[in-house]
Design a protein around this motif. Structure first.
Motif, PDB file in Angstrom:
ATOM      1  N   LEU A 135      72.178 -25.987  65.240  1.00  0.00           N
ATOM      2  CA  LEU A 135      71.342 -27.180  65.126  1.00  0.00           C
ATOM      3  C   LEU A 135      70.995 -27.666  66.524  1.00  0.00           C
ATOM      4  O   LEU A 135      71.859 -27.741  67.391  1.00  0.00           O
ATOM      5  N   ILE A 136      69.753 -28.009  66.730  1.00  0.00           N
ATOM      6  CA  ILE A 136      69.329 -28.683  67.957  1.00  0.00           C
ATOM      7  C   ILE A 136      68.666 -29.989  67.547  1.00  0.00           C
ATOM      8  O   ILE A 136      67.642 -29.991  66.856  1.00  0.00           O
ATOM      9  N   ASP A 137      69.309 -31.089  67.914  1.00  0.00           N
ATOM     10  CA  ASP A 137      68.855 -32.421  67.504  1.00  0.00           C
ATOM     11  C   ASP A 137      68.678 -32.504  65.996  1.00  0.00           C
ATOM     12  O   ASP A 137      67.701 -33.065  65.482  1.00  0.00           O
ATOM     13  N   GLY A 138      69.646 -31.925  65.273  1.00  0.00           N
ATOM     14  CA  GLY A 138      69.671 -32.022  63.824  1.00  0.00           C
ATOM     15  C   GLY A 138      68.821 -31.019  63.091  1.00  0.00           C
ATOM     16  O   GLY A 138      68.808 -31.008  61.853  1.00  0.00           O
ATOM     17  N   VAL A 139      68.095 -30.156  63.807  1.00  0.00           N
ATOM     18  CA  VAL A 139      67.191 -29.194  63.182  1.00  0.00           C
ATOM     19  C   VAL A 139      67.810 -27.798  63.237  1.00  0.00           C
ATOM     20  O   VAL A 139      68.234 -27.342  64.304  1.00  0.00           O
ATOM     21  N   LYS A 140      67.859 -27.118  62.097  1.00  0.00           N
ATOM     22  CA  LYS A 140      68.377 -25.757  62.051  1.00  0.00           C
ATOM     23  C   LYS A 140      67.425 -24.822  62.785  1.00  0.00           C
ATOM     24  O   LYS A 140      66.224 -24.807  62.527  1.00  0.00           O
ATOM     25  N   LEU A 141      67.995 -24.024  63.701  1.00  0.00           N
ATOM     26  CA  LEU A 141      67.179 -23.113  64.506  1.00  0.00           C
ATOM     27  C   LEU A 141      67.747 -21.705  64.397  1.00  0.00           C
ATOM     28  O   LEU A 141      68.432 -21.221  65.282  1.00  0.00           O
ATOM     29  N   ASN A 142      67.474 -21.055  63.285  1.00  0.00           N
ATOM     30  CA  ASN A 142      67.822 -19.653  63.102  1.00  0.00           C
ATOM     31  C   ASN A 142      66.527 -18.895  62.852  1.00  0.00           C
ATOM     32  O   ASN A 142      65.818 -19.176  61.889  1.00  0.00           O
ATOM     33  N   ASP A 143      66.215 -17.943  63.708  1.00  0.00           N
ATOM     34  CA  ASP A 143      64.910 -17.288  63.719  1.00  0.00           C
ATOM     35  C   ASP A 143      64.754 -16.335  62.535  1.00  0.00           C
ATOM     36  O   ASP A 143      65.434 -15.306  62.475  1.00  0.00           O
ATOM     37  N   PRO A 144      63.854 -16.620  61.574  1.00  0.00           N
ATOM     38  CA  PRO A 144      63.691 -15.721  60.424  1.00  0.00           C
ATOM     39  C   PRO A 144      63.089 -14.377  60.782  1.00  0.00           C
ATOM     40  O   PRO A 144      63.141 -13.449  59.968  1.00  0.00           O
ATOM     41  N   ALA A 145      62.523 -14.237  61.989  1.00  0.00           N
ATOM     42  CA  ALA A 145      61.945 -12.955  62.389  1.00  0.00           C
ATOM     43  C   ALA A 145      62.913 -12.106  63.191  1.00  0.00           C
ATOM     44  O   ALA A 145      62.578 -10.983  63.568  1.00  0.00           O
ATOM     45  N   SER A 146      64.123 -12.624  63.481  1.00  0.00           N
ATOM     46  CA  SER A 146      65.112 -11.808  64.179  1.00  0.00           C
ATOM     47  C   SER A 146      65.732 -10.826  63.204  1.00  0.00           C
ATOM     48  O   SER A 146      65.578 -10.953  61.983  1.00  0.00           O
ATOM     49  N   THR A 147      66.470  -9.850  63.727  1.00  0.00           N
ATOM     50  CA  THR A 147      66.894  -8.714  62.905  1.00  0.00           C
ATOM     51  C   THR A 147      67.655  -9.122  61.651  1.00  0.00           C
ATOM     52  O   THR A 147      67.446  -8.562  60.596  1.00  0.00           O
ATOM     53  N   GLN A 148      68.552 -10.095  61.738  1.00  0.00           N
ATOM     54  CA  GLN A 148      69.246 -10.555  60.542  1.00  0.00           C
ATOM     55  C   GLN A 148      69.258 -12.084  60.452  1.00  0.00           C
ATOM     56  O   GLN A 148      70.125 -12.673  59.827  1.00  0.00           O
ATOM     57  N   GLY A 149      68.252 -12.699  61.069  1.00  0.00           N
ATOM     58  CA  GLY A 149      68.116 -14.142  60.982  1.00  0.00           C
ATOM     59  C   GLY A 149      69.025 -14.923  61.898  1.00  0.00           C
ATOM     60  O   GLY A 149      69.105 -16.159  61.796  1.00  0.00           O
TER      61      GLY A 149
END
Length: 648
Positions: free
Chosen positions: A113-127
């Motif tokens: 989380l960065i400032d309360g927002v989930k930041l996991n990249d859906p375009a990365s190899t396994q998210g």
């Protein structure tokens, strides 16, 4: 795996609480006033509301602004590596791909989380979130919540949650700046300005980092540099005592050089990341019910280039977006009893392609998924000092249907808070990521992963808090984990030749894993000047199925340890010696290739020249240890850095 919904029983028991008395509900925002505070005794990530740490049944580490500055860390992974049960691997220096593993979990099993927002990249190899581009910047607080917490944080919150919060202003006007430089042509400058009044607050910050670096490939001879420019901002306006609006954003733009798999190369990659949030809060019934409605957006753009292949130098392109609407409420049920509940709709999109001289303009591979979620968590003090927490979550995935997860926890503060007993159980569920489903290695027949996790621990304070010791035992069982499966020449596996076209491999559900271990931590104030802080983690992370059953998971050291000693001299000078040990790990599933253990020693010092002005410096890797976090990739040797920090 047997699924036991203990949280449901816990909620039933909690519902017998007495009628509520008039009181204030906690703030339903993990990046709000409490989330960005300098108070380490309050935790916001575990329940999505601020709670005293002695009421939390799970293991959590809080790093305040003062601790972050004292660490002199530049990258997020270097800061996080000093916390219990957390290890990172990186394919070279700053800017290259970096993954965090908490309690032996995969990188995609940690929510960031960065400032309360989930930041996991859906375009990365396994998210998974790539920590390689994340610098400390204007960060004021970090919470590392260990264990399975999918009930509140959804899919991927299996190993833990890392909550990073940028600074909030505290005075009508304030400003600060830092500049540092040192080995390998490294420079870092950052500044921030802001102000706060009775009904408003605002802050803007920015920074630029540059380094000539070192070879990303351990056997390489040329340096691979990195440049990063970042900015962040937040503004809040309270239109009344009950209603307020807020917006915040974080942006970074990085360029990292890297090597080919077989030698030096002029290749480089760019990563642009945007995290944005806008929301409104409303308190009702004299603050007994507090509501927050927000919209969060993240966008991660990545491109790789190979100048040697010009004019077809673009070799990879990916874009991952998350859009999330969320409502969160907090209700004061009774004295010592609170309920947290919410609704979420998340839409994830990805597009990716790999141009080449054979096909310089291929079509993008595109994927999209939507998840609707609802959660409820109730926390109450059933006996003096004994706090029980129970929660349940329902996710409706547009492809994989409905899944219910639960959690239960207990925290018992005894002896006036000097002794705290903790125990928790949590379930996890992770739907296949977009890259696993739709990329050139995708498999539309994948099934969701599932997890059960337990932990129990004790924390004891001695000598009026001058000495604190803690111990936590943990275990996690995973079913249906998704792994990449390579395709060998001549294979008859139909998934290796979809549509008659051969490919290098694909993702499949092949794995059950088991992880267990112990975390030990302590800190001691020896008089007024000397402070010792340390932790040790033993982790057994193993395959529990297939041909490699009983083998250790790749890049999961059994032993992790940190120890630091800080002495504060008369006149304000502080000096720290810090040691980090990482045990050996295996580089392949068969456990035939080893990444050796290593021990790093750093020295740090800081001196206040006058009020608001501090000079600091450090020597990293004092003994110039030759080591690798990923086999075959380089790591930094000895380096010296000096900086100046000013506040106005």
């Amino acid at each position: 795996m047997k699924r036991v919904y203990l949280a449901a029983a816990g909620l039933a028991a909690l519902s017998t609480a007495a009628p509520a008395a008039a009181q204030q509900a906690p703030e339903p925002d993990v990046a709000g006033r409490a989330g960005a505070s300098a108070v380490s005794e309050v935790v916001v990530t575990a329940t999505r509301t601020p709670q005293p740490i002695e009421r939390i049944g799970a293991a959590v580490t809080v790093l305040t602004k003062a601790e972050i500055e004292a660490s002199q860390a530049v990258t997020a992974v270097d800061l996080l590596a000093a916390t219990p049960a957390l290890n990172y691997v990186r394919n070279g220096g700053p800017g290259t791909a970096a993954t965090v593993n908490i309690r032996g979990a995969e990188g995609q099993h940690t929510v960031v989380l960065i400032d309360g927002v989930k930041l996991n990249d859906p375009a990365s190899t396994q998210g998974a979130f790539n920590f390689g581009n994340l610098l400390i910047g204007d960060v004021a607080r970090v919470e590392v919540l260990r264990g399975a917490h999918s009930t509140l944080w959804g899919s991927q919150a299996v190993g833990g949650v890392v909550n990073i919060v940028t600074a909030r202003p505290e005075a009508p006007f304030e400003a600060g700046a830092e500049v540092e430089g040192g080995s390998r042509g490294t420079g870092y400058v950052r500044a921030g300005v802001g102000g706060a009044g009775e009904r408003y607050e605002w802050r803007l910050a920015g920074g630029h980092y540059t380094t000539e670096g070192f070879s990303a490939l351990a056997s390489g001879t040329e340096d691979d540099g990195y440049d990063n420019t970042g900015a962040s901002g937040r503004v809040r306006l309270d239109l009344s005592d009950a209603f307020g609006v807020e917006a915040r954003a974080v942006y970074s733009n990085g360029r990292a050089e890297f090597d080919a798999f077989n030698g030096d190369s002029d290749e480089y990659g760019t990563t642009k990341e945007l995290v944005a949030y806008a929301g409104a809060s409303l308190a009702l019934f004299e603050g007994r019910l507090k509501n927050r409605l927000g919209y969060a957006f993240t966008d991660t753009d990545r491109e790789n280039y190979n100048p040697a292949a010009a004019p077809f130098d673009l070799s990879f392109e990916a874009d991952g977006e998350n859009r999330r609407w969320e409502y969160q409420g907090a209700f004061a049920l009774a004295q010592g009893w609170d309920a947290t509940f919410g609704l979420e709709r998340e839409t994830a999109e990805m597009r990716t392609r790999s141009p080449s001289s054979f096909d310089p303009d291929p079509a993008f591979v595109i994927g999209e998924a939507e998840v609707d979620s609802a959660y409820l968590l109730i926390q109450g003090e059933v006996l003096p000092g004994l706090t029980l927490t129970g929660g349940v979550r329902r996710d409706e995935h547009d492809t994989y249907g409905g899944h219910t997860t639960g959690q239960a926890a207990a925290a018992w503060a005894l002896n006036g808070g000097a002794t705290v007993l903790r125990a928790s159980f949590g379930q996890g569920f992770r739907a296949p990521g977009l890259y696993e489903l739709f990329s050139e290695y995708g498999n539309l027949d994948l099934e969701p992963e599932s997890f059960d996790a337990w932990e129990a621990g004790v924390e004891q304070a001695f000598l009026d808090g001058a000495l604190r010791l803690s111990a936590t035992a943990f275990r996690r069982e995973a079913d249906n984990e998704i792994r990449y499966n390579s395709c060998s020449p001549g294979t008859t596996d139909p998934l290796c030749t979809p549509g008659g076209v051969a490919r290098w491999g694909y993702y499949r559900n092949v794995q059950a894993t088991e992880t267990q271990g112990v975390e030990l931590a302590g800190d001691a104030r020896l008089g007024e000047r000397l402070t010792l802080v340390g932790n040790y983690t033993y982790t057994e992370a193993e395959f529990a199925s297939g041909a490699n059953a009983g083998n250790r998971l790749v890049r999961r050291p059994e032993h992790l340890a940190n120890l630091s000693a800080t002495y504060r001299w008369p006149g304000g000078l502080s000096a720290t010696a810090a040691l980090r040990h990482v045990g050996e790990a295996f580089a392949n599933d068969a456990n035939t290739t080893v990444t050796p253990d290593y021990t790093l020693v750093d020295l740090r010092a800081a001196y206040p020249v006058r009020e608001g002005l501090e000079v600091y410096g450090r020597v990293e890797n004092l003994f110039d240890q030759d080591y690798e976090t990923v086999r075959g990739y380089g790591a930094a040797g000895r380096g010296a850095f000096v900086g100046l920090r000013a506040r106005f």
